[in-house]
Design a protein around this motif. Structure first.
Motif, PDB file in Angstrom:
ATOM      1  N   ASP A 145      32.866 -24.755 -60.358  1.00 57.92           N
ATOM      2  CA  ASP A 145      32.185 -23.736 -59.567  1.00 57.92           C
ATOM      3  C   ASP A 145      31.353 -24.397 -58.469  1.00 57.92           C
ATOM      4  O   ASP A 145      30.784 -25.479 -58.653  1.00 57.92           O
ATOM      5  CB  ASP A 145      31.252 -22.896 -60.450  1.00 57.92           C
ATOM      6  CG  ASP A 145      32.009 -22.035 -61.449  1.00 57.92           C
ATOM      7  OD1 ASP A 145      33.238 -21.907 -61.304  1.00 57.92           O
ATOM      8  OD2 ASP A 145      31.368 -21.517 -62.384  1.00 57.92           O
ATOM      9  N   LEU A 146      31.292 -23.702 -57.308  1.00 59.89           N
ATOM     10  CA  LEU A 146      30.432 -24.146 -56.207  1.00 59.89           C
ATOM     11  C   LEU A 146      29.475 -23.025 -55.851  1.00 59.89           C
ATOM     12  O   LEU A 146      29.902 -21.914 -55.530  1.00 59.89           O
ATOM     13  CB  LEU A 146      31.270 -24.499 -54.973  1.00 59.89           C
ATOM     14  CG  LEU A 146      31.925 -25.871 -54.896  1.00 59.89           C
ATOM     15  CD1 LEU A 146      32.667 -26.000 -53.572  1.00 59.89           C
ATOM     16  CD2 LEU A 146      30.887 -26.978 -55.027  1.00 59.89           C
ATOM     17  N   ALA A 147      28.183 -23.302 -55.917  1.00 52.37           N
ATOM     18  CA  ALA A 147      27.184 -22.321 -55.501  1.00 52.37           C
ATOM     19  C   ALA A 147      26.936 -22.456 -54.004  1.00 52.37           C
ATOM     20  O   ALA A 147      27.092 -23.528 -53.427  1.00 52.37           O
ATOM     21  CB  ALA A 147      25.888 -22.535 -56.273  1.00 52.37           C
ATOM     22  N   SER A 148      26.565 -21.347 -53.370  1.00 50.14           N
ATOM     23  CA  SER A 148      26.272 -21.354 -51.941  1.00 50.14           C
ATOM     24  C   SER A 148      25.299 -20.231 -51.632  1.00 50.14           C
ATOM     25  O   SER A 148      25.171 -19.277 -52.400  1.00 50.14           O
ATOM     26  CB  SER A 148      27.563 -21.172 -51.127  1.00 50.14           C
ATOM     27  OG  SER A 148      27.300 -21.154 -49.747  1.00 50.14           O
ATOM     28  N   VAL A 181      29.470 -27.085 -46.087  1.00 49.38           N
ATOM     29  CA  VAL A 181      30.554 -28.057 -45.942  1.00 49.38           C
ATOM     30  C   VAL A 181      30.466 -29.011 -47.123  1.00 49.38           C
ATOM     31  O   VAL A 181      29.470 -29.717 -47.287  1.00 49.38           O
ATOM     32  CB  VAL A 181      30.439 -28.826 -44.611  1.00 49.38           C
ATOM     33  CG1 VAL A 181      31.569 -29.846 -44.486  1.00 49.38           C
ATOM     34  CG2 VAL A 181      30.462 -27.855 -43.439  1.00 49.38           C
ATOM     35  N   VAL A 182      31.506 -29.016 -47.941  1.00 52.12           N
ATOM     36  CA  VAL A 182      31.500 -29.776 -49.189  1.00 52.12           C
ATOM     37  C   VAL A 182      32.567 -30.864 -49.126  1.00 52.12           C
ATOM     38  O   VAL A 182      33.751 -30.570 -48.907  1.00 52.12           O
ATOM     39  CB  VAL A 182      31.750 -28.849 -50.402  1.00 52.12           C
ATOM     40  CG1 VAL A 182      31.694 -29.651 -51.700  1.00 52.12           C
ATOM     41  CG2 VAL A 182      30.733 -27.711 -50.431  1.00 52.12           C
ATOM     42  N   GLN A 183      32.153 -32.097 -49.332  1.00 50.55           N
ATOM     43  CA  GLN A 183      33.088 -33.216 -49.369  1.00 50.55           C
ATOM     44  C   GLN A 183      33.854 -33.182 -50.695  1.00 50.55           C
ATOM     45  O   GLN A 183      33.275 -32.881 -51.743  1.00 50.55           O
ATOM     46  CB  GLN A 183      32.350 -34.543 -49.235  1.00 50.55           C
ATOM     47  CG  GLN A 183      31.452 -34.635 -48.019  1.00 50.55           C
ATOM     48  CD  GLN A 183      32.184 -34.407 -46.721  1.00 50.55           C
ATOM     49  OE1 GLN A 183      33.222 -35.014 -46.479  1.00 50.55           O
ATOM     50  NE2 GLN A 183      31.651 -33.533 -45.882  1.00 50.55           N
ATOM     51  N   PRO A 243      29.411 -15.656 -45.468  1.00 49.12           N
ATOM     52  CA  PRO A 243      29.157 -14.477 -46.315  1.00 49.12           C
ATOM     53  C   PRO A 243      29.240 -14.769 -47.811  1.00 49.12           C
ATOM     54  O   PRO A 243      28.758 -13.979 -48.622  1.00 49.12           O
ATOM     55  CB  PRO A 243      30.264 -13.495 -45.902  1.00 49.12           C
ATOM     56  CG  PRO A 243      30.813 -14.009 -44.616  1.00 49.12           C
ATOM     57  CD  PRO A 243      30.632 -15.484 -44.665  1.00 49.12           C
ATOM     58  N   ALA A 244      29.849 -15.891 -48.189  1.00 47.28           N
ATOM     59  CA  ALA A 244      30.125 -16.137 -49.609  1.00 47.28           C
ATOM     60  C   ALA A 244      28.879 -16.625 -50.339  1.00 47.28           C
ATOM     61  O   ALA A 244      28.004 -17.278 -49.761  1.00 47.28           O
ATOM     62  CB  ALA A 244      31.245 -17.156 -49.764  1.00 47.28           C
ATOM     63  N   THR A 245      28.820 -16.319 -51.614  1.00 45.69           N
ATOM     64  CA  THR A 245      27.747 -16.834 -52.468  1.00 45.69           C
ATOM     65  C   THR A 245      28.232 -17.999 -53.311  1.00 45.69           C
ATOM     66  O   THR A 245      27.521 -18.463 -54.198  1.00 45.69           O
ATOM     67  CB  THR A 245      27.218 -15.714 -53.392  1.00 45.69           C
ATOM     68  OG1 THR A 245      28.319 -15.195 -54.165  1.00 45.69           O
ATOM     69  CG2 THR A 245      26.591 -14.600 -52.587  1.00 45.69           C
TER      70      THR A 245
END
Length: 405
Positions: A344-347, A354-356, A389-391
């Motif tokens: 999972d990635l939180a935002s 920007v995630v490497q 817009p994403a969480t």
């Protein structure tokens, strides 16, 4: 802190809105030196290409009507009238009931309107060819103007030249191309703690200037010419003087600012004295303290001091700007791959994350670390973007990874 980010923009707004009119000068270059250069005008075909009707297969030039109804059980029989040699004009013609042997690439003889592949023929007796499959007019050949008619656009202005296009131009006899000059990109590093990479031993608190070398690589990848303008201490007057010199001889100035708020304020003050700041702050992580400005017609990008943040932002907004200065309507697309997110990635909504990532066996593994560390970028195969817009993104999601070349 509103004083620092007084005109924050999204990355999309920056790409769409910050579009300086400046373009580099136009120059003629040899075809051998034109890879990835941007044509300043459409390049047109001086004559039809390939210039003559030619065979695309080894076989026999025929009149298609003479093969209609042919099959293995009921073949058509044609008299062999001769052969065409490569690189020479035909000395024979094809008439009713006749055929001419022809290799791939040879000139189609008069009277023929198709070529039957040798695999679909047999020589049953000397001088007689058996055809076991019919062909339609135009089969097995290319027309004299099938690649391009005289005056057709071979390559369009504003699109960086790729290797196949260089071959296409060479086939047309075009040996020089009018292109935009490579943008000169001045790279200015700032910070009392920053020292040249060749410094053998660091004093306490000092760091070698890694960002400038990496930025120079990104500039070269985008077709630009990096110009190292040196390291400037956190002093408003010194920075303003260095920027003024850089602006006089560059198409784009890039400032790698100090990491502290005070250092960033010095950069903003020096830039404001020389031009107009378009925005100071981008809704992106990492890289929020980014400055975009125009000084006397020369665009300027002020980057965060942390190396990872600086390189992420320059790839997002600086690289497209270099291509634009070089005359490109749009930067060439970067290579991508689809992969399954490993976790999972939180935002946070309202900003671009920007995630490497490292990509192994179709799985994208996020890489995390402080923005002062270049090791994260060095280990990454590419990056993914979590839109504003994403969480966040769920583990197992199919994502698009933009790959590093």
């Amino acid at each position: 802190m509103t004083r620092e980010f007084f005109t924050a923009k999204t990355v999309g707004e920056a790409l769409a809105g910050f579009r300086p009119a400046r373009r580099t000068a136009v120059e003629d270059v040899r075809l051998a030196d034109a890879l990835h250069r941007v044509p300043a005008a459409d390049v047109r075909a001086p004559t039809a290409m390939p210039g003559f009707a030619r065979s695309t297969v080894d076989g026999y030039a025929v009149r298609a009507a003479d093969t209609y109804g042919a099959s293995e059980g009921l073949p058509s029989y044609l008299d062999l009238a001769g052969a065409v040699r490569m690189g020479a004009a035909p000395t024979v013609t094809v008439s009713h009931g006749k055929c001419v042997a022809i290799p791939t690439g040879a000139v189609l003889p008069d009277g023929a309107d198709a070529v039957v592949m040798v695999e679909h023929t047999a020589e049953t007796m000397p001088g007689t060819i058996e055809v076991t499959r019919p062909v339609a007019p135009g089969s097995g050949l290319v027309r004299a103007d099938e690649d391009a008619a005289a005056g057709d656009v071979l390559v369009g202005a504003g699109r960086p030249l790729r290797a196949p296009q260089l071959g296409f131009l060479a086939a047309a006899g075009v040996t020089t191309v009018e292109v935009h000059a490579r943008p000169r990109v001045a790279i200015v590093s700032t910070g009392d703690e920053v020292v040249p990479p060749e410094t053998p031993t660091l004093a306490p608190g000092q760091v070698r200037d890694a960002t400038a070398s990496a930025l120079a690589g990104l500039v070269r990848d985008a077709g630009g010419e990096p110009v190292m303008a040196g390291i400037v201490p956190d002093d408003r007057g010194a920075l303003e003087s260095t920027l003024r010199s850089a602006l006089a001889d560059a198409d784009l100035v890039v400032v790698s600012a100090g990491s502290s708020v005070g250092a960033r304020d010095e950069t903003a003050g020096a830039v404001a004295a020389l031009g107009e700041i378009w925005c100071h702050g981008l809704a992106v992580k990492p890289g929020k303290p980014t400055l975009l400005a125009e000084c006397g017609g020369v665009p300027l990008v002020g980057l965060p001091g942390n190396p990872l943040s600086a390189l992420v932002v320059f790839r997002l907004v600086g690289v497209p700007l270099v291509w634009r200065l070089a005359g490109a309507a749009e930067p060439p697309p970067e290579p991508t791959v689809r992969a399954r997110l490993s976790r999972d990635l939180a935002s946070a909504t309202g900003r671009l994350d920007v995630v490497q990532v490292a990509v192994r066996d179709g799985v994208a593994e996020p890489l995390f670390g402080p923005s002062a560390l270049l090791s994260v970028l060095a280990r990454a195969d590419g990056y993914l973007v979590v839109p504003e817009p994403a969480t966040g993104l769920d583990g197992g999601t199919d994502v698009e990874v933009i790959l590093y070349r």
